[in-house]
Design a protein around this motif. Sequence first.
Motif, mmCIF file in Angstrom:
data_model
loop_
_atom_site.group_PDB
_atom_site.id
_atom_site.type_symbol
_atom_site.label_atom_id
_atom_site.label_comp_id
_atom_site.label_asym_id
_atom_site.label_seq_id
_atom_site.Cartn_x
_atom_site.Cartn_y
_atom_site.Cartn_z
ATOM 1 N N THR A 124 0.988 -1.377 0.016
ATOM 2 C CA THR A 124 -0.172 -0.053 0.052
ATOM 3 C C THR A 124 0.686 1.342 0.090
ATOM 4 O O THR A 124 0.469 2.390 -0.591
ATOM 5 N N ASP A 131 -6.820 -2.443 0.499
ATOM 6 C CA ASP A 131 -7.555 -3.514 0.894
ATOM 7 C C ASP A 131 -9.136 -3.322 0.459
ATOM 8 O O ASP A 131 -9.692 -4.178 -0.177
ATOM 9 N N THR A 134 -9.191 -3.287 -3.484
ATOM 10 C CA THR A 134 -9.231 -4.545 -4.152
ATOM 11 C C THR A 134 -10.456 -5.439 -3.937
ATOM 12 O O THR A 134 -10.967 -6.309 -4.753
ATOM 13 N N CYS A 260 4.258 -5.228 5.414
ATOM 14 C CA CYS A 260 3.966 -6.339 4.087
ATOM 15 C C CYS A 260 5.011 -7.326 4.145
ATOM 16 O O CYS A 260 4.511 -8.581 4.179
ATOM 17 N N GLY A 271 -6.129 -7.924 7.743
ATOM 18 C CA GLY A 271 -6.199 -7.249 6.475
ATOM 19 C C GLY A 271 -6.124 -8.197 5.233
ATOM 20 O O GLY A 271 -5.637 -9.075 5.255
ATOM 21 N N THR A 272 -6.606 -7.519 4.195
ATOM 22 C CA THR A 272 -6.723 -8.451 2.798
ATOM 23 C C THR A 272 -5.383 -8.589 2.341
ATOM 24 O O THR A 272 -4.407 -7.785 2.371
#
Length: 272
Positions: A124, A131, A134, A260, A271-272
């Motif tokens: 991000t 998130d 998407t 990440c 989170g996605t």
Amino acid sequence: MADSKTKTRVAVAGLGAIGTDVVKALDQGIEGLTLVAVSANSPDKHRGWVAGLKSAPQLVPIEQLADVADIVVECAPSKVVRSIVAPVVARGKTAVVLSVGALLQNEDLVDIARAHGGQIIVPTGALIGLDAVTAAAIGTIHSAKLVTRKPVAGLLGAPHLVENNIRIDDITEPLRIFEGSARDAAKGFPANLNVAVALSLAGIGPDRTRVEIWADPTVTRNTHRIEVDSDSARFSMMIENIPSENPKTGRITALSVIACLRKLRASLRIGT
Ligand SMILES: NC(=O)C1=CN([C@@H]2O[C@H](COP(=O)(O)OP(=O)(O)OC[C@H]3O[C@@H](n4cnc5c(N)ncnc54)[C@H](O)[C@@H]3O)[C@@H](O)[C@H]2O)C=CC1
Ligand SMILES: O=C([O-])CC(=O)C(=O)O
């Protein structure tokens, strides 16, 4: 905890504002990962600092990173993205890409990754809400827009300003300096509009994603507001980034990369 044989080997390309913080975090330890190599444009300038790291990474040219690492984190100028990412994904490995704008000029990198089982990850970064974007893109997004405001220092030297002879050095009020597609924003502001391209790749693509850029002498933070309308939700979100030592880059960008990387092997992933 995995031992060193089962740890995923990570390399970092570029030791600037983002890369230095990512290297420090990896050196302090991220679950399941081990720092094995770094690349710098002027290796001699960084040799002493790298030698002081406890993980003792090799200092190698970008072309060699794919030989020694499973994941290569690109934190370099956009012009060298291809040299960093192509060998990584061609060997079925993973590239984390920060200079997202460069992906538009090198779309075949995704094809190379697909053909060889590699992966390109776009964190991000300096943005917010990818998130939700998407997720909304699984349905239908009707519109997506980014409005960016930056202090003058964060925009100086951008090709769009130079080519169109737009002077912002002495403005006293906010000035809209660009309105158009994310594709054109990335061409005109390659060191500033990675976020526009990231938003577009998460959502409805670089031609349909709209972008406004303001040079704003009244703000001290790099500010990004996204507005998305879709068949599942309408949302708008804003992030006000404190610049790092590089005024074009928000401090949160390196933290986003670290988050990440932590997610890659974490036992709990949010989170996605
Ligand atoms: N995705 C996002 O949200 C964001 C992306 N960025 C992008 O991330 C990239 C890195 O940003 P910063 O760390 O702020 O830039 P920076 O300019 O502080 O650091 C880049 C580093 O790469 C080094 N470098 C240049 N050529 C190299 C080569 N051939 N091999 C190894 N190193 C080389 C430079 O010497 C410099 O130390 C930029 O392209 C920037 O536009 C920046 C902020 C947000
Ligand atoms: O706000 C930031 O930190 C950087 C930015 O706009 C970008 O690179 O897209």
